[in-house]
Design an enzyme around this catalytic site. Structure first.
Site, PDB file in Angstrom:
ATOM      1  N   CYS A   2     -80.776  67.175  14.119  1.00  0.00           N
ATOM      2  CA  CYS A   2     -80.206  66.056  13.368  1.00  0.00           C
ATOM      3  C   CYS A   2     -79.382  66.645  12.249  1.00  0.00           C
ATOM      4  O   CYS A   2     -79.923  67.237  11.311  1.00  0.00           O
ATOM      5  CB  CYS A   2     -81.311  65.154  12.816  1.00  0.00           C
ATOM      6  N   GLU A 114     -74.877  62.041  17.003  1.00  0.00           N
ATOM      7  CA  GLU A 114     -75.026  63.252  17.808  1.00  0.00           C
ATOM      8  C   GLU A 114     -73.789  63.425  18.655  1.00  0.00           C
ATOM      9  O   GLU A 114     -73.166  62.440  19.077  1.00  0.00           O
ATOM     10  CB  GLU A 114     -76.274  63.163  18.694  1.00  0.00           C
TER      11      GLU A 114
END
Length: 271
Positions: A2, A114
């Site tokens: 992340c 992402e």
């Protein structure tokens, strides 16, 4: 992993959602749709208030710096490298194991970004070609619109070069715990593109469902096996993912439009 997320909820909303007992309006952060490492972020945590006589843990909403600096570090330069802690090893890594037992937090987010590597890019990498198409970013968020409660750790670091009363003498930093991305189908998937989070990236932040919040934040819980069970991936089918503009790739860009869904992934652009 992340490396970027969005956090636009007001602190007044977060205090109610997480039943926070103490929050200082001085620590108010502006909505941020492109949170990057070393930025300040909201964290929900439980610990006794400073100078409190009873020593009772109090649930608080605090602002921490994203990028954990271990208490034993000589300098804070490595903070940007410790933005994530792997769920599989967080209990044994020197940088995280003490915080895992004593300093756990929830990092509220709208969702995370992402970048998906397409087949064309993988082929170019295999062939060793230098120019590559840009990766397509996706925004991943709970399908029901609820808060994305990321499991986190926090730590204190003392800058010995400054006097104790200096405002920067103490650093409070945090890290997001990550796990293997879900292979179960997304609750809402793009018309064209990935059908599961694992199709986008092999890792994802650990999302704590509300039934786990109290146990995760409770500093009295120190059993390693019980804590590891709390960060086991939740059941599938909770998330949605959609492609977003590559503008999010630049940390200087910020605004709610970064989360807006594209009709279809952008065409690769060479750079």
């Amino acid at each position: 992993m992340c490396g970027r997320f969005a956090a636009s909820r007001r602190p007044e909303d977060l205090t109610g959602l997480f039943h926070v007992e103490r929050w200082d309006p001085v620590e108010t952060l502006a909505p941020d749709w492109n949170v990057a490492p070393t930025k300040e972020v909201y964290a929900v945590l439980e610990r006794p208030l400073k100078d409190a006589a009873d020593g009772r843990p109090v649930r608080q909403l605090r602002t921490l710096t994203w990028g954990l600096v271990p208490s034993w570090a000589k300098t804070p330069e490595g903070a940007a490298r410790l933005i994530n802690a792997r769920a599989e090893t967080v209990h044994e890594k020197p940088s995280f194991r003490k915080a895992f037992l004593q300093r756990r937090c929830v990092l509220p987010a709208d969702g995370y970004y992402e970048w998906m590597t397409g087949a064309d890019e993988r082929q170019r990498e295999e062939e060793g070609r230098k120019k590559r198409p840009r990766k397509q970013p996706y925004f991943v968020t709970p399908a029901d619109g609820s808060v994305f409660a990321m499991a986190g750790l926090y730590e204190f670091w003392r800058d010995a070069t400054l006097p104790p009363d200096h405002p920067r003498a103490w650093w409070t930093t945090c890290s997001v715990i990550t796990t293997e991305a879900e292979t179960t189908p997304l609750a809402v998937a793009p018309a064209e593109g990935p059908s599961a989070l694992a199709d986008i990236h092999p890792r994802m932040p650990v999302m704590l469902t509300p039934d786990r919040w109290d146990a995760w934040l409770d500093p009295a819980r120190t059993d390693t096996d019980e804590l590891r069970a709390l960060i086991a991936p939740p059941w599938g089918g909770l998330m949605r993912a959609h492609p977003v503009a590559t503008a999010v790739s630049n940390v200087r860009n910020n605004g709610p439009e970064l989360r807006e869904e594209l009709v279809a992934p952008e065409e690769p652009t060479l750079f």
